[in-house]
Design a protein around this motif. Structure first.
Motif, short mmCIF file in Angstrom:
data_model
loop_
_atom_site.label_atom_id
_atom_site.label_comp_id
_atom_site.label_asym_id
_atom_site.label_seq_id
_atom_site.Cartn_x
_atom_site.Cartn_y
_atom_site.Cartn_z
N ASP A 176 0.82 -1.21 0.00
CA ASP A 176 0.00 0.00 0.00
C ASP A 176 0.85 1.26 0.00
N GLY A 177 2.09 1.13 -0.48
CA GLY A 177 2.99 2.27 -0.53
C GLY A 177 4.08 2.02 -1.55
N PRO A 178 5.05 2.92 -1.63
CA PRO A 178 6.14 2.74 -2.59
C PRO A 178 6.98 1.50 -2.32
N GLU A 179 7.06 1.09 -1.05
CA GLU A 179 7.81 -0.11 -0.68
C GLU A 179 6.89 -1.07 0.06
N PRO A 180 7.10 -2.36 -0.13
CA PRO A 180 6.26 -3.32 0.60
C PRO A 180 6.41 -3.16 2.11
N GLY A 181 5.33 -3.32 2.81
CA GLY A 181 5.35 -3.30 4.27
C GLY A 181 4.77 -4.60 4.81
N PHE A 182 4.55 -4.63 6.11
CA PHE A 182 4.02 -5.85 6.73
C PHE A 182 2.96 -5.51 7.77
N ASP A 183 1.90 -6.28 7.77
CA ASP A 183 1.04 -6.38 8.94
C ASP A 183 1.61 -7.52 9.76
#
Length: 328
Positions: free
Chosen positions: A287-294
């Motif tokens: 959900d942004g320029p770079e992958p994140g984590f839940d």
């Protein structure tokens, strides 16, 4: 005339040497045993400290200490094993039985080790089974050491743990609030768990999944190598994991992850030992320029064991490559 099997209190004994051969098959067998209402005893506990790692998954009703503990054992080994057994017994109510009690000195040492049950020639030699079984108890089994002087107790039946069909992240998400973070923080927290795993030594199970989008890199391989040299069982799930430059170790298992695998987007690091149960249960989000984590970092024993059991169930050659585990 012997009584019918369903009228008896049955305890199935598992030899400690078999615990790490095929953990997935073992857990399925335990499910079937529990499904019949039978109880579980683990034999020769402590002969190999590595097999202590699976006690949290088996949740035995009776833990049988190897006879070497009552017949002379190095102090360091004794302290390590007895501490682990005491921790498991304290959590589940499992009874501790000391084997090989042949003298009064052995009996005193067994009691000092915390055993409430005992067996050995001090109480009597093996004899033929009676022609008629004793009257069964209603819901528990009384284990008799065959003499009035023997410690006697009642094994507490433990409710079988249902093998989860949910993935590790789904188990974590269903049990508490999630956090959102970038990959650097999630990996940093996981590395801390790896250090804790190393500190817990050969009685540790470590399970990790790498998202399909992130091939196993040098850092992940080095981490698996470090934990694999000290842990009892290490399993790595990832894209082309079997072709990664992972070390050849008898306790290291690698499982490939396909693009449509239920864990393809999950990053997991689970540590289970007699004194530590912890898990980083995360999933990639874009959900942004770079992958994140839940993610959820949890030390909740039930949550971690459920997540770990899902992965352990996939370490057997007989288990499906992906998808929900097959009920035994």
């Amino acid at each position: 005339m012997l009584q019918r099997a369903e009228q008896l209190s049955v305890v199935v004994e598992i030899t400690e040497r078999d615990l790490l051969v095929d953990p997935a098959a073992l857990l399925r067998a335990v499910d079937r045993i529990r499904g019949r209402g039978w109880m579980i005893a683990v034999d020769d506990v402590g002969a190999d400290t590595a097999s202590l790692a699976l006690l949290p998954f088996l949740e035995p009703d009776v833990i049988k200490l190897d006879m070497s503990f009552t017949q002379a054992r190095a102090a360091d080994d004794t302290a390590s094993v007895v501490s682990a057994v005491a921790a498991e017994s304290g959590r589940t109510g499992a009874r501790v039985l000391a084997e090989g009690i042949e003298t009064e000195q052995h009996l005193r040492l067994a009691l000092d080790l915390g055993a409430g049950l005992g067996q050995g020639y001090l109480f009597g030699e093996p004899a033929p089974l009676p022609r008629r079984a004793p009257e069964p108890t209603r819901s528990v089994a009384t284990l008799d050491t065959t003499a009035d002087t023997a410690p006697v107790g009642t094994a507490v039946g433990i409710t079988a743990r249902r093998r989860p069909r949910a993935t590790p992240f789904a188990v974590g998400a269903a049990s508490g609030p999630l956090q959102r973070a970038d990959g650097e923080l999630v990996v940093s927290l996981s590395r801390r768990l790896e250090r804790q795993a190393l500190a817990n030594g050969p009685s540790t199970v470590v399970l990790t999944t790498i998202p399909y989008a992130f091939p196993l890199d040098t850092e992940a391989i080095d981490a698996a190598r470090g934990v694999g040299t000290s842990g009892a069982l290490v399993a790595v799930f990832g894209r082309d994991a079997h072709r990664a430059a992972l070390p050849t170790l008898p306790n290291l298992r690698t499982m490939d992850v396909a693009p449509d695998d239920p864990i393809a987007a999950e990053y997991t690091l689970i540590v289970v030992s007699p004194h530590l149960t912890a898990g980083m249960l995360a999933r990639v989000v874009h959900d942004g320029p770079e992958p994140g984590f839940d993610y959820r970092l949890t030390y909740d024993r039930g949550v971690v064991l459920d997540a770990a059991t899902y992965l352990l169930d996939r370490t057997s050659a007989a288990a499906p490559m992906f998808g929900p585990p097959v009920n035994g």
